[in-house]
Design a protein around this motif. Structure first.
Motif, mmCIF file in Angstrom:
data_model
loop_
_atom_site.group_PDB
_atom_site.id
_atom_site.type_symbol
_atom_site.label_atom_id
_atom_site.label_comp_id
_atom_site.label_asym_id
_atom_site.label_seq_id
_atom_site.Cartn_x
_atom_site.Cartn_y
_atom_site.Cartn_z
ATOM 1 N N ARG A 141 0.716 -1.269 -0.086
ATOM 2 C CA ARG A 141 -0.165 0.067 -0.069
ATOM 3 C C ARG A 141 0.924 1.296 0.038
ATOM 4 N N ILE A 142 0.985 2.040 -1.017
ATOM 5 C CA ILE A 142 1.677 3.134 -1.264
ATOM 6 C C ILE A 142 0.940 4.264 -0.984
ATOM 7 N N THR A 143 1.102 5.044 0.141
ATOM 8 C CA THR A 143 0.410 6.164 0.591
ATOM 9 C C THR A 143 0.640 7.371 -0.006
ATOM 10 N N ASP A 144 -0.324 8.494 0.029
ATOM 11 C CA ASP A 144 0.522 9.793 -0.504
ATOM 12 C C ASP A 144 1.324 10.358 0.306
ATOM 13 N N GLY A 145 1.797 9.577 1.499
ATOM 14 C CA GLY A 145 2.949 10.143 2.299
ATOM 15 C C GLY A 145 4.050 9.477 1.742
ATOM 16 N N ASP A 146 4.037 8.342 1.316
ATOM 17 C CA ASP A 146 5.103 7.684 0.598
ATOM 18 C C ASP A 146 5.331 8.007 -0.508
ATOM 19 N N LEU A 147 4.574 8.906 -1.292
ATOM 20 C CA LEU A 147 4.798 9.505 -2.557
ATOM 21 C C LEU A 147 5.481 10.807 -2.380
ATOM 22 N N ARG A 148 5.057 11.405 -1.193
ATOM 23 C CA ARG A 148 5.833 12.814 -1.046
ATOM 24 C C ARG A 148 7.321 12.543 -0.524
ATOM 25 N N THR A 149 7.542 11.294 0.220
ATOM 26 C CA THR A 149 8.954 10.767 0.547
ATOM 27 C C THR A 149 9.649 10.726 -0.573
ATOM 28 N N ARG A 150 9.055 10.264 -1.669
ATOM 29 C CA ARG A 150 9.873 9.910 -2.979
ATOM 30 C C ARG A 150 9.959 11.454 -3.933
ATOM 31 N N GLY A 151 9.456 12.216 -3.250
ATOM 32 C CA GLY A 151 9.535 13.594 -4.326
ATOM 33 C C GLY A 151 8.600 13.609 -5.257
ATOM 34 N N ILE A 152 7.432 13.037 -4.910
ATOM 35 C CA ILE A 152 6.527 12.950 -6.094
ATOM 36 C C ILE A 152 5.106 13.521 -5.517
ATOM 37 N N ASP A 153 4.517 14.369 -6.127
ATOM 38 C CA ASP A 153 3.237 15.209 -5.918
ATOM 39 C C ASP A 153 1.918 14.017 -6.174
ATOM 40 N N PRO A 154 1.378 13.830 -5.180
ATOM 41 C CA PRO A 154 0.365 12.865 -5.203
ATOM 42 C C PRO A 154 -0.548 13.366 -6.273
ATOM 43 N N ALA A 155 -1.002 14.680 -6.297
ATOM 44 C CA ALA A 155 -1.888 14.984 -7.308
ATOM 45 C C ALA A 155 -1.412 14.880 -8.760
ATOM 46 N N THR A 156 -0.060 14.789 -8.839
ATOM 47 C CA THR A 156 0.374 14.563 -10.288
ATOM 48 C C THR A 156 0.202 13.199 -10.464
ATOM 49 N N VAL A 157 0.403 12.246 -9.643
ATOM 50 C CA VAL A 157 0.327 10.770 -9.721
ATOM 51 C C VAL A 157 -1.079 10.462 -10.096
ATOM 52 N N ARG A 158 -2.048 11.110 -9.325
ATOM 53 C CA ARG A 158 -3.325 10.940 -9.390
ATOM 54 C C ARG A 158 -4.019 11.160 -10.963
ATOM 55 N N ARG A 159 -3.457 12.501 -11.352
ATOM 56 C CA ARG A 159 -4.058 12.810 -12.733
ATOM 57 C C ARG A 159 -3.308 11.984 -13.653
ATOM 58 N N TYR A 160 -2.335 11.581 -13.457
ATOM 59 C CA TYR A 160 -1.407 10.797 -14.527
ATOM 60 C C TYR A 160 -2.091 9.341 -14.770
ATOM 61 N N PHE A 161 -2.373 8.750 -13.431
ATOM 62 C CA PHE A 161 -3.228 7.443 -13.441
ATOM 63 C C PHE A 161 -4.644 7.427 -14.284
#
Length: 348
Positions: free
Chosen positions: A96-116
């Motif tokens: 389970r990769i959370t929004d917090g995990d994405l931010r830790t990787r330096g990735i904006d969760p909103a960008t990920v959401r829109r792309y997928f």
């Protein structure tokens, strides 16, 4: 809704590995639980073992997992972070990769959401949910060994597989095919894949497989019936599939498949009344409250309506606002409008 080329044309395309059909469809292989591009270099499956899908999303929510050879989820313009996320999900589909995990990787969760959402028609969190519920367990359903299931699911250990299986289905892999259980199957429909569940007594679950609350529904069914929820089929599920096909063709106006829907006395009143709303007609929440003898309980009626676990067959889509507007629907208003138009003979 997506359209597909004729089946014979798709069969020719994948047998000949015709690259001009990449992007037009993917094929799911029932014997392996994997879906591929038409040009996959792997051994060609027999046509009788193939299902066709317009998009990878449809294959995912129907219970298939992406092929590791032809990588049907990858695109030519895929950003590196997206490729890394997909690789991580494939390494451990139960993670389970959370929004917090994405931010830790330096990735904006909103960008990920829109792309997928743009690429696969669902958010990243919905995508990972579908992978957790996909074809990892098809080997067990088909009588395969736990060793085969561990390998097919990409797990590094038996204990990791058992833990993931038990977390989702409520029992160990070894015990799942035994005794009383809730059998769960994916059913194709013009509105996208549905997940149906049945006990030996009748249908107890019918949901659109991309609903956010699907895993919660699995847990609720498991608790209500005190039985594990496992992939499989039975006579009730086969009958439901046949009746749904006739329903979507505009030929069936009343379902006859047995239903099992435990709930509180109030919920049962609401759901029983839903079954009395005639095909092709609608009812307001206020009228529904009056019909069950609780005229002031409009909000509670709406809540019970939303907790209906057997969509379409128990027709909660036939309940609308007092002014005739659609109101809410767990499967989305587009689907609700489609069902109402279908029942009024406005489309097939």
């Amino acid at each position: 809704m997506s359209t597909l080329p004729p089946a014979a044309e798709m069969e020719r395309a994948y047998l000949e590995r015709d690259a001009s059909y990449n992007g037009l469809f993917v094929l799911g292989v029932r014997t392996t639980g994997i879906f591929c591009r038409p040009t996959c270099p792997a051994r060609k499956p027999l046509p009788r073992n193939v299902e066709y899908f317009a998009t990878p999303r449809e294959a995912l929510v129907a219970g298939f997992r992406p092929c590791k050879r032809c990588r049907p989820l990858q695109t030519d313009d895929q950003p590196p972070w997206a490729a890394d996320l997909l690789a991580d999900v494939e390494r451990d589909p139960q993670s389970r990769i959370t929004d917090g995990d994405l931010r830790t990787r330096g990735i904006d969760p909103a960008t990920v959401r829109r792309y997928f959402q743009r690429q696969y028609g669902m958010t990243f969190q919905a995508f990972t949910r579908m992978r957790r519920l996909s074809g990892t367990f098809q080997h067990i359903r088909g009588g395969g060994t736990i060793d085969e299931a561990v390998f097919a699911g990409g797990y590094e250990s038996h204990s990791g597989f058992r833990e993931a299986f038990t977390r989702v289905f409520g029992d160990t892999p070894a015990r799942a095919p035994q005794g009383e259980c809730v059998q769960v199957a994916w059913i194709q429909s013009p509105l996208g894949p549905l997940v149906a569940g049945a006990t030996s007594d009748g249908i107890c679950l019918l949901e659109f497989s991309d609903r956010r609350m699907l895993e919660a529904q699995f847990r609720t069914v498991q608790r209500l019936f005190r039985s594990p929820v496992v992939p499989g089929t039975n006579a009730h599920l086969k009958r439901l599939q046949a009746e749904l096909e006739r329903y979507f063709e505009g030929e069936l106006k009343a379902f006859t498949v047995p239903l099992v829907y435990p709930g509180t006395p109030f919920q049962r009143k609401v759901w029983d009344q839903l079954l009395r709303i005639p095909h092709g007609e609608t009812c307001s929440y206020e009228a529904l409250a009056k019909a069950i003898g609780h005229p002031t309980a409009v909000r509670a009626v709406g809540t019970a309506n939303g907790m209906n676990r057997i969509s379409i067959v128990i027709p909660c889509h036939r309940v609308v606002n007092k002014d005739g507007q659609l109101g809410g629907y767990g499967g989305g208003l587009r689907r609700k409008q489609f069902l109402l138009d279908l029942e009024k003979g406005r489309q097939h």
